[in-house]
Structures are given as C-alpha cells and as structure tokens.
Motif scaffolding. Structure first.
Motif, mmCIF file in Angstrom:
data_model
loop_
_atom_site.group_PDB
_atom_site.id
_atom_site.type_symbol
_atom_site.label_atom_id
_atom_site.label_comp_id
_atom_site.label_asym_id
_atom_site.label_seq_id
_atom_site.Cartn_x
_atom_site.Cartn_y
_atom_site.Cartn_z
ATOM 1 N N ASP A 68 1.584 -65.557 40.052
ATOM 2 C CA ASP A 68 2.225 -66.572 39.242
ATOM 3 C C ASP A 68 2.844 -67.633 40.151
ATOM 4 N N GLU A 69 2.743 -68.843 39.769
ATOM 5 C CA GLU A 69 3.253 -69.963 40.556
ATOM 6 C C GLU A 69 4.779 -69.932 40.692
ATOM 7 N N TRP A 70 5.467 -69.400 39.714
ATOM 8 C CA TRP A 70 6.935 -69.408 39.717
ATOM 9 C C TRP A 70 7.546 -68.302 40.572
ATOM 10 N N HIS A 74 6.798 -55.891 44.913
ATOM 11 C CA HIS A 74 5.591 -55.266 44.371
ATOM 12 C C HIS A 74 4.483 -56.308 44.185
ATOM 13 N N GLU A 75 4.842 -57.459 43.648
ATOM 14 C CA GLU A 75 3.862 -58.529 43.447
ATOM 15 C C GLU A 75 3.298 -59.019 44.784
ATOM 16 N N CYS A 76 4.172 -59.167 45.795
ATOM 17 C CA CYS A 76 3.708 -59.605 47.120
ATOM 18 C C CYS A 76 2.757 -58.593 47.737
ATOM 19 N N CYS A 77 3.056 -57.316 47.562
ATOM 20 C CA CYS A 77 2.216 -56.282 48.159
ATOM 21 C C CYS A 77 0.834 -56.231 47.525
ATOM 22 N N HIS A 78 0.728 -56.673 46.295
ATOM 23 C CA HIS A 78 -0.579 -56.746 45.645
ATOM 24 C C HIS A 78 -1.251 -58.102 45.854
ATOM 25 N N GLY A 79 -0.578 -58.997 46.610
ATOM 26 C CA GLY A 79 -1.177 -60.291 46.917
ATOM 27 C C GLY A 79 -1.182 -61.262 45.755
ATOM 28 N N LEU A 80 -0.171 -61.182 44.888
ATOM 29 C CA LEU A 80 -0.159 -62.011 43.688
ATOM 30 C C LEU A 80 0.789 -63.202 43.755
ATOM 31 N N ALA A 107 1.186 -65.455 46.666
ATOM 32 C CA ALA A 107 0.547 -66.572 47.363
ATOM 33 C C ALA A 107 -0.950 -66.283 47.488
ATOM 34 N N LYS A 108 -1.675 -67.286 47.903
ATOM 35 C CA LYS A 108 -3.133 -67.133 47.981
ATOM 36 C C LYS A 108 -3.578 -66.349 49.210
ATOM 37 N N SER A 109 -2.783 -66.396 50.287
ATOM 38 C CA SER A 109 -3.189 -65.697 51.505
ATOM 39 C C SER A 109 -2.326 -64.455 51.741
ATOM 40 N N THR A 110 -2.899 -63.514 52.454
ATOM 41 C CA THR A 110 -2.156 -62.297 52.800
ATOM 42 C C THR A 110 -0.966 -62.633 53.685
ATOM 43 N N ARG A 111 -1.159 -63.571 54.589
ATOM 44 C CA ARG A 111 -0.076 -63.964 55.497
ATOM 45 C C ARG A 111 1.123 -64.513 54.737
ATOM 46 N N MET A 112 0.890 -65.377 53.762
ATOM 47 C CA MET A 112 2.004 -65.939 52.990
ATOM 48 C C MET A 112 2.691 -64.874 52.142
ATOM 49 N N ASN A 113 1.929 -63.934 51.605
ATOM 50 C CA ASN A 113 2.540 -62.835 50.856
ATOM 51 C C ASN A 113 3.454 -62.013 51.766
ATOM 52 N N ARG A 114 3.040 -61.790 53.004
ATOM 53 C CA ARG A 114 3.890 -61.057 53.955
ATOM 54 C C ARG A 114 5.131 -61.868 54.327
ATOM 55 N N ILE A 115 4.986 -63.171 54.450
ATOM 56 C CA ILE A 115 6.142 -64.022 54.747
ATOM 57 C C ILE A 115 7.147 -63.956 53.605
#
Length: 86
Positions: free
Chosen positions: A1-3, A52-58, A60-68
């Motif tokens: 989700d964008e928000w 939880h959302e970051c760990c599923h990659g939801l 940001a579009k890249s794995t790196r941004m989700n980890r950030i």
C-alpha cells in the motif's frame, strides 16, 4: 500500500516527539506510564503490522527499500526484531 511508508514515518516520528516532549517537561512517572500505555502500545501495534508488511515486501517495490523501512521501524522499537523476522 502506498500509505504504509508514510504511516511508518509518522509513527516513528510521533514516538520520538513524545519521548522528547515528556523528557523536556520532566513529566511525573504516572504521566510517563500513562503515555507509554496509551500511545506507546498503540503505535507499537501499528509498527508490528508494518514490520510484517515489510517482511513480505509489500511496503516498497524493492527488497532493499523494504529492509530500510524495517530499520526505520527498529528505531522506535525497544527490542529490534525486523531483520530477525525477515
């Protein structure tokens, strides 16, 4: 989700502002406990869902941004869990 990324940044910001404000005003212990119970617990619940959302990659579009974003969440969490959960 964008928000979700804005929710993460807002929640972490509110946590830091609340800590700064309570420390600056030299709040009494009952006020600190009440603020931790009401605001801290609510924001921690939101940040757990965002982790939880970051760990599923939801988030940001890249794995790196989700980890950030997970690292940003860890700034407000007493026991960092995002990378061990990922």
């Amino acid at each position: 989700d964008e928000w979700t990324k804005w929710i993460i940044l807002g929640c972490v910001g509110v946590m830091y502002l609340l800590c700064w404000h309570l420390g600056r005003r030299e709040a009494s212990m009952p006020v600190i406990v009440l603020a931790a119970y009401v605001f801290g617990a609510t924001i921690m619940g939101i940040l757990d869902v965002c982790t939880h959302e970051c760990c599923h990659g939801l988030v940001a579009k890249s794995t790196r941004m989700n980890r950030i974003f997970n690292i940003i969440i860890n700034l407000a969490v007493p026991i960092p869990v995002a990378m061990s959960f990922a």
